[in-house]
Design a protein around this motif. Structure first.
Motif, mmCIF file in Angstrom:
data_model
loop_
_atom_site.group_PDB
_atom_site.id
_atom_site.type_symbol
_atom_site.label_atom_id
_atom_site.label_comp_id
_atom_site.label_asym_id
_atom_site.label_seq_id
_atom_site.Cartn_x
_atom_site.Cartn_y
_atom_site.Cartn_z
ATOM 1 N N TRP A 278 0.850 -1.204 0.000
ATOM 2 C CA TRP A 278 0.000 0.000 0.000
ATOM 3 C C TRP A 278 0.876 1.241 0.000
ATOM 4 O O TRP A 278 1.852 1.316 0.758
ATOM 5 C CB TRP A 278 -0.903 -0.036 1.230
ATOM 6 C CG TRP A 278 -1.913 1.059 1.340
ATOM 7 C CD1 TRP A 278 -2.697 1.557 0.337
ATOM 8 C CD2 TRP A 278 -2.283 1.776 2.528
ATOM 9 N NE1 TRP A 278 -3.529 2.536 0.827
ATOM 10 C CE2 TRP A 278 -3.287 2.683 2.173
ATOM 11 C CE3 TRP A 278 -1.836 1.713 3.853
ATOM 12 C CZ2 TRP A 278 -3.870 3.542 3.097
ATOM 13 C CZ3 TRP A 278 -2.424 2.561 4.784
ATOM 14 C CH2 TRP A 278 -3.419 3.466 4.407
ATOM 15 N N GLN A 279 0.529 2.221 -0.829
ATOM 16 C CA GLN A 279 1.307 3.455 -0.941
ATOM 17 C C GLN A 279 0.395 4.674 -0.861
ATOM 18 O O GLN A 279 0.003 5.232 -1.893
ATOM 19 C CB GLN A 279 2.106 3.470 -2.252
ATOM 20 C CG GLN A 279 3.144 2.372 -2.355
ATOM 21 C CD GLN A 279 3.915 2.426 -3.662
ATOM 22 O OE1 GLN A 279 3.476 3.007 -4.656
ATOM 23 N NE2 GLN A 279 5.081 1.819 -3.685
ATOM 24 N N PRO A 280 0.022 5.100 0.352
ATOM 25 C CA PRO A 280 -0.790 6.316 0.478
ATOM 26 C C PRO A 280 -0.035 7.505 -0.100
ATOM 27 O O PRO A 280 1.147 7.703 0.191
ATOM 28 C CB PRO A 280 -0.972 6.471 2.000
ATOM 29 C CG PRO A 280 -0.667 5.119 2.558
ATOM 30 C CD PRO A 280 0.359 4.511 1.660
ATOM 31 N N ARG A 281 -0.721 8.312 -0.910
ATOM 32 C CA ARG A 281 -0.016 9.396 -1.591
ATOM 33 C C ARG A 281 -0.816 10.697 -1.669
ATOM 34 O O ARG A 281 -0.346 11.674 -2.246
ATOM 35 C CB ARG A 281 0.385 8.953 -2.998
ATOM 36 C CG ARG A 281 -0.788 8.550 -3.894
ATOM 37 C CD ARG A 281 -0.271 7.934 -5.195
ATOM 38 N NE ARG A 281 0.401 6.671 -4.938
ATOM 39 C CZ ARG A 281 1.150 6.046 -5.844
ATOM 40 N NH1 ARG A 281 1.357 6.578 -7.025
ATOM 41 N NH2 ARG A 281 1.714 4.879 -5.551
ATOM 42 N N ARG A 282 -2.005 10.716 -1.092
ATOM 43 C CA ARG A 282 -2.804 11.946 -1.153
ATOM 44 C C ARG A 282 -2.291 12.968 -0.146
ATOM 45 O O ARG A 282 -1.541 12.630 0.771
ATOM 46 C CB ARG A 282 -4.268 11.647 -0.893
ATOM 47 C CG ARG A 282 -5.068 11.267 -2.149
ATOM 48 C CD ARG A 282 -4.618 9.988 -2.744
ATOM 49 N NE ARG A 282 -5.439 9.556 -3.883
ATOM 50 C CZ ARG A 282 -5.309 8.375 -4.469
ATOM 51 N NH1 ARG A 282 -4.413 7.500 -4.026
ATOM 52 N NH2 ARG A 282 -6.069 8.048 -5.500
ATOM 53 N N PRO A 283 -2.711 14.231 -0.288
ATOM 54 C CA PRO A 283 -2.181 15.298 0.587
ATOM 55 C C PRO A 283 -2.461 15.058 2.069
ATOM 56 O O PRO A 283 -3.452 14.419 2.443
ATOM 57 C CB PRO A 283 -2.903 16.559 0.086
ATOM 58 C CG PRO A 283 -3.299 16.239 -1.316
ATOM 59 C CD PRO A 283 -3.605 14.774 -1.330
ATOM 60 N N TYR A 284 -1.582 15.599 2.896
ATOM 61 C CA TYR A 284 -1.734 15.574 4.352
ATOM 62 C C TYR A 284 -3.044 16.275 4.717
ATOM 63 O O TYR A 284 -3.493 17.187 4.009
ATOM 64 C CB TYR A 284 -0.528 16.298 4.963
ATOM 65 C CG TYR A 284 -0.398 16.200 6.450
ATOM 66 C CD1 TYR A 284 -0.122 14.978 7.065
ATOM 67 C CD2 TYR A 284 -0.522 17.332 7.255
ATOM 68 C CE1 TYR A 284 0.031 14.897 8.434
ATOM 69 C CE2 TYR A 284 -0.378 17.260 8.631
ATOM 70 C CZ TYR A 284 -0.108 16.033 9.220
ATOM 71 O OH TYR A 284 0.028 15.960 10.584
#
Length: 295
Positions: A278-284
């Protein structure tokens, strides 16, 4: 099922998380069948099955042989007997088939965690009306011994796409003239963008082993006071935040929700990264609210 298109029955397909998961499944090339109480709500060309969480027989009937996997993302009823019977109804047609069943719980079953990030091996200490949810988790995971690829996902606090609790916080800031947070100034939340969470569900269908428990957490500990300040900016304010006394929050929001907002947690989502890729990549979360990459 790895690397192939599957036909997935989704409970809770019209909810905040469920709708993102449905979109993620469609983008990945999967066929989605929505479980609904009233099929007339959808166009005739939208695949749907009729079922109700309070009617286990209807759930069993919906899991036909052409269904490759079931995703349970519907909100629980709040009654253990009802929710346990619903899970049993969904699991029964899957037993002995090797098909996947993914159940949605939540990180709040862990209770207050202290300052060190806890993982899936930590003991549960569920708050309030969530007290029975760990037993439902165990019911699901036990099905792995009976030929079901059973998986439990505990999402963090979801945000993004104009929804979730952060969107509510923006509304509170607009209504009250300042950002507000329940609990101590040190309170922190484990969080995940709803699109990253949807990607985790898709990965779980293909890569999660039977009996797997996963935290859907991209950000271990987001300061809630800072989130409230970002919500104030999102509402057009200067970035102010003040504590919302618990008793007053209870009056406006209800006791269980206010108690949940006051819960401080630090939760690791590393297992999903290490085991599923899994690679979360959306903005903080703060960036998502303010649009400021420095947030």
């Amino acid at each position: 099922m790895k690397g192939t298109s599957v036909r997935v029955l989704v409970l809770g397909a019209t909810g905040y998380i469920g709708s993102a998961v449905v979109e993620g499944l469609a983008l990945a090339g999967h066929d989605v069948v929505r479980l609904v109480k009233d099929a007339a709500r959808f166009a005739p060309d939208v695949p749907a099955r009729v079922g109700d969480l309070t009617d286990p027989a209807s759930l069993r009937a919906a899991v036909t042989d052409d269904i490759d996997a079931v995703l349970h993302i519907a909100a629980p009823t709040g009654e253990e007997a009802v929710d346990a019977a619903a899970v049993q109804g969904l699991l029964q047609p899957l037993r002995g088939t090797g098909r996947a069943f993914v159940y949605t719980s939540g990180v709040r079953v862990l209770g207050a965690t202290g300052d060190t990030a806890v993982d899936e091996d930590a003991a549960t200490d569920a708050i309030g009306i969530l007290g029975y949810r760990p037993r439902i988790e165990r019911q699901v995971l036990a099905a792995a011994d009976d030929g079901v690829r059973a998986v439990v996902i505990r999402p963090g606090i979801a945000y993004g796409n104009g929804g979730g609790i952060p969107a509510l916080m923006t509304g509170w800031a607009r209504a009250h003239g300042t950002g507000r947070y329940v609990g101590a100034v040190e309170t922190r939340w484990p969080m995940v963008h709803v699109e990253d969470l949807a990607a985790l569900y898709v990965l779980a269908l293909h890569r999660a082993e039977e009996g797997t428990l996963l935290h859907g957490v991209a950000h271990e500990a987001v300061p809630v006071a800072a989130l409230a300040a970002a919500a104030d900016i999102s509402a057009g304010g200067p970035g102010r935040a003040e504590p919302w006394p618990l008793d007053l929050a209870v009056e406006e929001l209800g006791g269980p929700f206010a108690e949940a907002l006051a819960l401080s947690q630090v939760v690791s989502g590393r297992r999903a990264v290490d085991e599923l890729g899994w690679q979360p990549r959306r903005p903080y979360p703060l960036t998502e609210l303010t649009g400021d990459a420095r947030a």
